[in-house]
Design an enzyme around this catalytic site. Structure first.
Site, short mmCIF file in Angstrom:
data_model
loop_
_atom_site.label_atom_id
_atom_site.label_comp_id
_atom_site.label_asym_id
_atom_site.label_seq_id
_atom_site.Cartn_x
_atom_site.Cartn_y
_atom_site.Cartn_z
N ASP A 80 1.96 10.50 1.60
CA ASP A 80 1.73 9.24 2.32
C ASP A 80 1.22 9.58 3.72
OD1 ASP A 80 1.81 6.75 3.54
OD2 ASP A 80 3.77 6.22 2.74
N ASP A 91 -3.42 2.86 6.04
CA ASP A 91 -2.21 3.47 5.47
C ASP A 91 -2.51 3.71 3.99
OD1 ASP A 91 0.41 4.27 5.15
OD2 ASP A 91 1.31 2.33 5.69
N HIS A 165 3.35 -4.15 4.19
CA HIS A 165 3.57 -4.66 5.54
C HIS A 165 2.27 -5.00 6.23
CE1 HIS A 165 2.49 -0.48 6.70
NE2 HIS A 165 3.10 -0.19 5.57
N HIS A 173 4.40 -1.68 11.36
CA HIS A 173 5.12 -2.74 10.64
C HIS A 173 5.17 -3.95 11.55
CE1 HIS A 173 6.35 0.83 8.37
NE2 HIS A 173 6.35 0.02 7.35
N GLU A 197 2.19 -1.38 -1.06
CA GLU A 197 2.72 -0.10 -1.52
C GLU A 197 3.87 -0.24 -2.51
OE1 GLU A 197 4.57 2.37 1.55
OE2 GLU A 197 4.15 0.82 3.02
N GLU A 289 -0.36 3.49 -2.53
CA GLU A 289 -0.58 2.59 -1.40
C GLU A 289 -2.05 2.49 -1.03
OE1 GLU A 289 1.43 3.75 2.24
OE2 GLU A 289 1.30 1.72 3.03
MN MN Z 1 2.86 1.68 4.50
MN MN Z 2 2.12 4.75 3.94
#
Ligand code: MN
Ligand code: MN
Length: 305
Positions: A80, A91, A165, A173, A197, A289
């Protein structure tokens, strides 16, 4: 919102995902994988939006290698990472089975399928949006419902207390949650930047706090006692702003004295120290994600990979 910077971050994120898949192999030290991915992000003209997370098996998230970490890649590994372009973030994550294990492979597929189903649903609304200008009729719980149904169809459970998010500049976030189940909240997606995600597990479908992760975030700028801690605090503000960073990065720049300063800053209330997130029944977890961006023109899948 800076469309140009968001798209640049997304382009880098997509290239980094392709690169990361080529270097993640069983037995390679996590430290080497993290450093190579972070170096690639810089090489492509971005900065890491947070330390690369390399979480194995029942650790769902928030594991990043320390400066002296000896762990070798194995099991069901989640990769990630995020790209920061002037605070705008893409992200992105994927999972890989390093054990030639059938259940791991199914788990990887389950979270990937859940993500692609959710993204396809969102894409299907884009045409409506452009043609009719009716506003976007996507609610967060509808996305959660698609995710949970897809994961359950594979015989697994979504992790209910991890979620996608909204994001804003220098904020990972930013307030809106995109759940991995139908949580009953019919929040309409407005213009903005969102990470989706899904996490899949054969276990209970919840995570608890585990060991400290060595990942931190600046939460207060109140002045610490020592000049060393003040120096490190200034560095953190300038270098990371309010995005997460890790002890490994501080060690690289300041060596052992940097780690002392982190302890002081944490005790002084300047930093939030994230915990590793571990599946409550110690079951394996997979994750996928992507980041999407909604503006007046429609919906863009920021991370094409
Ligand atoms: Mn994330
Ligand atoms: Mn992530």
């Amino acid at each position: 919102m800076s469309t140009e910077k968001i798209l640049k971050a997304g382009k880098i994120a997509s290239q980094v995902k392709i690169y990361a898949r080529t270097i993640v192999k069983k037995g390679i030290p996590l430290l080497e994988i993290a450093e190579k991915i972070e170096a690639k992000i810089f090489e492509l003209g971005g900065k890491p939006a947070f330390p690369v997370n390399l979480s194995i098996n029942e650790v769902a998230a928030h594991y990043t290698p320390g400066h002296d970490d000896k762990t070798a890649a194995n099991g069901l590994l989640k990769v990630d990472f995020g790209i920061n372009v002037d605070g705008w973030v893409a992200d992105n994550a994927f999972s890989v089975d390093l054990d030639e294990n059938e259940e791991n492979k199914k788990l990887v597929k389950a979270s990937e399928n859940a993500l692609s189903e959710a993204v396809e649903f969102i894409k299907s609304k884009t045409a409506d949006y452009r043609i009719k200008r009716t506003g976007i009729s996507i609610t967060t719980n509808k996305i959660g419902s698609i995710i949970s149904k897809t994961i359950e169809a594979s015989g697994f459970s979504p992790i209910i207390n991890l979620s996608g998010h909204s994001m804003e500049q220098y904020s990972l976030h930013a307030g809106i949650t995109i759940p991995n189940i139908d949580d009953g909240k019919t929040i309409k997606l407005e213009e903005g930047l969102y990470a989706i995600e899904p996490f899949a597990t054969p276990g209970s479908g919840k995570v608890r706090d585990g060991k400290p992760s060595g990942i931190y975030e600046l939460t207060s700028e109140k002045s610490p006692r020592s000049s060393l801690a003040r120096e490190i605090l200034e560095f953190i503000k300038k270098e990371y702003n309010t995005l997460p960073f890790c002890s490994r990065w501080i060690f690289k720049k300041f060596e052992a004295r940097g780690l002392f300063a982190l302890k002081e800053l944490e005790a002084n209330g300047n930093l939030h120290h994230f915990s590793q997130l571990v599946e409550v029944s110690d079951s394996k977890v997979s994750q996928a994600e992507q980041t999407i961006f909604i503006d007046k023109e429609g919906i863009v899948i920021v991370t094409t990979e």
